[in-house]
Write an enzyme that holds these catalytic residues in place. Structure first.
Site, mmCIF file in Angstrom:
data_model
loop_
_atom_site.group_PDB
_atom_site.id
_atom_site.type_symbol
_atom_site.label_atom_id
_atom_site.label_comp_id
_atom_site.label_asym_id
_atom_site.label_seq_id
_atom_site.Cartn_x
_atom_site.Cartn_y
_atom_site.Cartn_z
ATOM 1 N NE ARG A 1 -4.246 -1.429 0.173
ATOM 2 C CZ ARG A 1 -4.401 -2.462 -0.659
ATOM 3 N NH1 ARG A 1 -3.481 -2.745 -1.551
ATOM 4 N NH2 ARG A 1 -5.489 -3.203 -0.613
ATOM 5 C CG HIS B 1 -3.235 -0.839 -6.930
ATOM 6 N ND1 HIS B 1 -3.633 -0.296 -5.743
ATOM 7 C CD2 HIS B 1 -3.206 -2.186 -6.713
ATOM 8 C CE1 HIS B 1 -3.840 -1.250 -4.847
ATOM 9 N NE2 HIS B 1 -3.582 -2.415 -5.418
ATOM 10 C CD GLU C 1 -3.120 3.020 -5.257
ATOM 11 O OE1 GLU C 1 -4.151 2.355 -5.495
ATOM 12 O OE2 GLU C 1 -2.078 2.514 -4.847
#
Ligand code: DGY
Length: 311
Positions: free
Chosen positions: A230, A277, A259
């Site tokens: 993360r 991601h 994000e």
């Protein structure tokens, strides 16, 4: 009557289609007025969560009949687990089915970052091979030490792949495991002892900012950082500065603090490889994740125990 659930975001097409065929789905993400939406659906017993929307006690209290939060993804850092626990709400996630895919991404980032494959491809496409000659030499993965921060289910699969590339493995976890790899007592020591630091910890408050100046100093100017966990685990402004000032050799990132907003200063850096991601983003894996998310809901509403309970 189909059970009613709330969806926090748009999932991929297959998962959405199955959810909509088996449940009456209310789309939180499409509601122009969230307060009115929650008032209207206050009797809903299930929540299917996708992505980073924060699911905290306030949201849970707006849904007083809520019994289950079924998350799409292994990481449940967006859900306040203490708040769920204290309200007796079940939380499930989608572990294991994504291990191989995320490990592929992690290894790809190691190779791309050390060998600068994206940069060398851009060099070819720009016509520089012909005009300037061969791309400058890079550095090998084989013989280097991969320091795995978070040797969990995904970390172990990453280790297998890295061994196949001739890398050595060390690790740090909160507690030592029964594995053959050397253990380091903390992140700084691991960073000092490895060439490539691989972050695979859970997100959330316990790991917030774990990759700090101290850790990056220990990694040093020859060291590389790869993050498939993360964005919150890394102090992003510090990482950006260390990359700019070449205080570490490079970074391969699949995850970011906010994000999908990535600080544009990253874009101009030659020593960073940036993925949006995509760790688990294949058709097969996303289907398996969706199937597990749905199976947990299905079982709960059929009065059976869920498969992958976190809380
Ligand atoms: C996860 O499973 O938490 C991943 O980050 C989603 O891609």
């Amino acid at each position: 009557m189909k059970p009613e659930i709330i969806l926090t975001a748009q999932g991929h097409a297959g998962t959405m289609a199955t959810l909509q065929s088996e449940f009456t789905c209310h789309k939180f993400f499409e509601a122009p007025d969230k307060k009115t939406f929650l008032e209207k659906h206050a009797g809903v017993r299930g929540l299917a969560t996708f992505g980073p929307l924060s699911v905290d006690g306030k949201l849970m209290d707006a849904l007083p009949k809520l019994e289950i939060i079924s998350n799409f993804g292994v990481g449940v850092d967006a859900i306040n687990l203490d708040d769920a626990r204290s309200r007796g709400i079940i939380v499930t996630n989608t572990p294991d089915v994504l291990n191989d895919c995320v490990a592929d991404t992690a290894l790809a980032l190691v190779l791309m970052t050390l060998r600068k494959f994206p940069q060398s491809e851009a060099y070819l496409r720009a016509g520089h091979w012909l005009s300037r000659g061969p791309y400058p030499l890079t550095t090998s993965a084989g013989g280097k030490t991969l320091g795995i921060l978070g040797l969990g289910r995904i970390g172990e699969v990453i280790a297998k792949r890295a061994l196949a590339c001739g890398m050595k493995i060390r690790y740090h976890n909160r507690s030592k495991k029964e594995v053959a790899f050397p253990y380091d007592p903390d992140a700084v020591t691991l960073a000092r002892n490895c060439d490539v630091l691989m972050v695979v910890t859970p997100g959330g408050p316990q790991t917030q900012g774990l990759i700090s100046e101290k850790v990056l100093d220990a990694l040093g100017p020859e060291g590389y950082l790869v993050n498939v966990a993360r964005g919150s685990v890394v102090d992003e402004p510090v990482l950006l500065r260390y990359l700019k000032e070449k205080r570490i050799a490079g970074a391969g990132l699949d995850v970011y603090a906010d994000e999908p907003r990535v600080p544009p200063e990253f874009f101009g850096l030659d020593n960073a490889v940036l993925l949006p991601h995509v760790g688990s983003a294949t058709v097969e894996t996303r289907k398996a994740m969706g199937d597990l998310q749905i199976e947990n809901l299905r079982r709960h509403f059929a009065g059976q125990p869920v498969l992958t309970r976190v809380v």
